[in-house]
Design an enzyme around this catalytic site. Structure first.
Site, PDB file in Angstrom:
ATOM      1  N   ASP A 219       0.844  -1.201   0.000  1.00 33.77           N
ATOM      2  CA  ASP A 219       0.000   0.000   0.000  1.00 33.77           C
ATOM      3  C   ASP A 219       0.877   1.249   0.000  1.00 33.77           C
ATOM      4  O   ASP A 219       2.015   1.237   0.481  1.00 33.77           O
ATOM      5  CB  ASP A 219      -0.978   0.001   1.177  1.00 33.77           C
ATOM      6  CG  ASP A 219      -0.290  -0.068   2.544  1.00 33.77           C
ATOM      7  OD1 ASP A 219       0.674  -0.840   2.682  1.00 33.77           O
ATOM      8  OD2 ASP A 219      -0.716   0.661   3.455  1.00 33.77           O
TER       9      ASP A 219
ATOM     10  N   GLU B 178      -0.081  -1.099   5.759  1.00 23.23           N
ATOM     11  CA  GLU B 178       1.006  -0.553   6.569  1.00 23.23           C
ATOM     12  C   GLU B 178       0.891   0.949   6.777  1.00 23.23           C
ATOM     13  O   GLU B 178       1.198   1.461   7.841  1.00 23.23           O
ATOM     14  CB  GLU B 178       2.364  -0.898   5.933  1.00 23.23           C
ATOM     15  CG  GLU B 178       3.549  -0.764   6.893  1.00 23.23           C
ATOM     16  CD  GLU B 178       4.094   0.644   7.018  1.00 23.23           C
ATOM     17  OE1 GLU B 178       4.801   0.912   7.983  1.00 23.23           O
ATOM     18  OE2 GLU B 178       3.799   1.487   6.147  1.00 23.23           O
TER      19      GLU B 178
HETATM   20 ZN   LIG Z   1       6.677   2.199   4.264  1.00 26.25          ZN
END
Ligand SMILES: [Zn+2]
Length: 385
Positions: free
Chosen positions: A70, A135
């Site tokens: 992501d 994340e």
């Molecule tokens: Zn990162």
């Protein structure tokens, strides 16, 4: 190996061209699974939280390589030298959204698996490569799901976040606290009938800020800090406010726990009539799974002489003729779960440079991506010997 280098570059370009904001990683996960199959992983799967996973080797000592798919969102496309989703190579550098955070790292660890297979490097180890999700918004949550829901138990974790090919041995932690006062509502024309939660909050804010000099300190990271960052109440300008809540952003030294942080704050604000809590962060995977959990991201630090750190230094020395520099990250990573919460020794090395992370000139040097893949392919040989 020229063939592998070209395939790695093509894979990275494909990843950059796929938009993969947090919670919308599905197409990038599918693309990563296809590459993990193409490079010959012994097993390729998507876990229950929707992370892309590939395993090479059959040895009992399991290493996990983690880099996230992501990206953060583009704020103003006009500031970008090239369109963010249009990978562009200039002088051996690839530009594009997520090049430095963290798709260059994904290309490095996937091609470490390719090298392990192509060179038939085998031993007492297995390596699982993880194209991780979630994340940017909730670091560690997808990794926690892999370990605790799906039962994968690595003995060590390597993170391919930005380090410019040096080693990272830790990070500060962070958490959000909410502190609340309550009063009694009354019409603003007769304030003596009410009790203002806002007025009760004033000494609480001062007390929270005054805690700073007494917070724990760490020899590497320095003192923990906290800031009152937000204040809220009822949106009724003609009433005595019946409640007031502030958010506190706390940056933590390794070793601080949810109980120690919350207990310390409660001990200060409780006598002033306020209560503290750590709120839950709502998290939903691209597969629709709810992974809500406390907004608490502990810090971590890998101590001197740890075999994981020694192996990283030895692998770098063998590859580059000098031991890599060792430092810590300013930002938070999936290591907050692996090392901070689960106690799994964790080390960082990535080809990307921190100066380009979340910047409009997002970029990664392709030679460094190749070097990082070599490091990750060699690493298990040093670690198990
Ligand atoms: Zn990162």
């Amino acid at each position: 190996m020229a063939g592998l280098a070209e395939r790695q570059t093509r894979f990275l370009a494909d990843l950059i061209a796929i938009r993969s904001y947090t919670g919308q990683e599905g197409p990038a996960v599918e693309r990563t699974l296809a590459e993990l199959r193409a490079v010959g992983c012994d097993e390729v799967w998507r876990d229950s939280a929707g992370n892309a996973l590939g395993r090479v080797g059959h040895g009992p000592r399991l290493l996990l390589y983690d880099a996230h798919l992501d990206t953060n969102e583009v704020a103003d496309e006009s500031e970008w030298p090239h369109p963010p989703l249009q990978p562009t190579v200039e002088n051996g550098v690839m530009f594009g959204l997520g090049a430095s955070d963290c798709k260059g790292g994904v290309a490095a660890i996937v091609y470490a698996a390719a090298l392990l297979k192509a060179l038939k490097l085998e031993g007492e180890f297995s390596v699982v490569v993880m194209g991780a999700t979630l994340e940017e918004d909730a670091e560690g949550f997808a990794l926690r799901s892999l370990v605790e829901r799906d039962g994968l138990r690595p003995e060590a974790v390597l993170l391919a976040e930005a380090t410019n090919l040096s080693l990272r041995r830790g990070q500060r932690g962070r958490c959000e606290l909410r502190v609340r006062t309550t009063g009694r509502a009354a019409h603003a024309s007769q304030p003596h009938l009410g009790e203002s939660a806002l007025l009760k909050m004033l000494p609480v804010i001062q007390a929270l800020e005054a805690m700073n000099p007494g917070l724990p300190a760490h020899p590497v990271f320095g003192p923990s800090t906290q800031v009152v960052s937000l204040i809220e109440g009822p949106h009724t300008p003609n009433s005595v406010p019946s409640w007031c809540e502030v958010a506190v952003d706390r940056r933590m030294a390794p070793g601080e726990s949810l109980a120690s942080v919350l207990g310390g704050v409660q001990a200060v604000v409780g006598p002033l009539g306020a209560s503290a809590r750590v709120p839950d962060q709502p998290v939903r995977t691209h597969t629709g799974l709810a992974l809500d959990g406390p907004s608490f991201f502990p810090g971590w630090f890998l101590e001197d002489g740890h075999p994981l750190l020694a192996s990283g230094l030895a692998a770098g020395q063998a590859l580059w003729g000098r031991a890599p520099e060792v430092g810590v990250w300013r930002f938070s990573t999936d290591g907050t779960y692996s090392a901070g919460a689960a106690g799994i020794p964790t080390l960082g090395l990535g080809p990307q440079e921190e100066q380009y992370v979340h910047a409009a000139n997002d970029q990664v040097d392709l030679e460094k991506v190749r070097q990082a893949a070599l490091f990750y392919a060699l690493f298990p040989l040093f670690y198990v010997s």
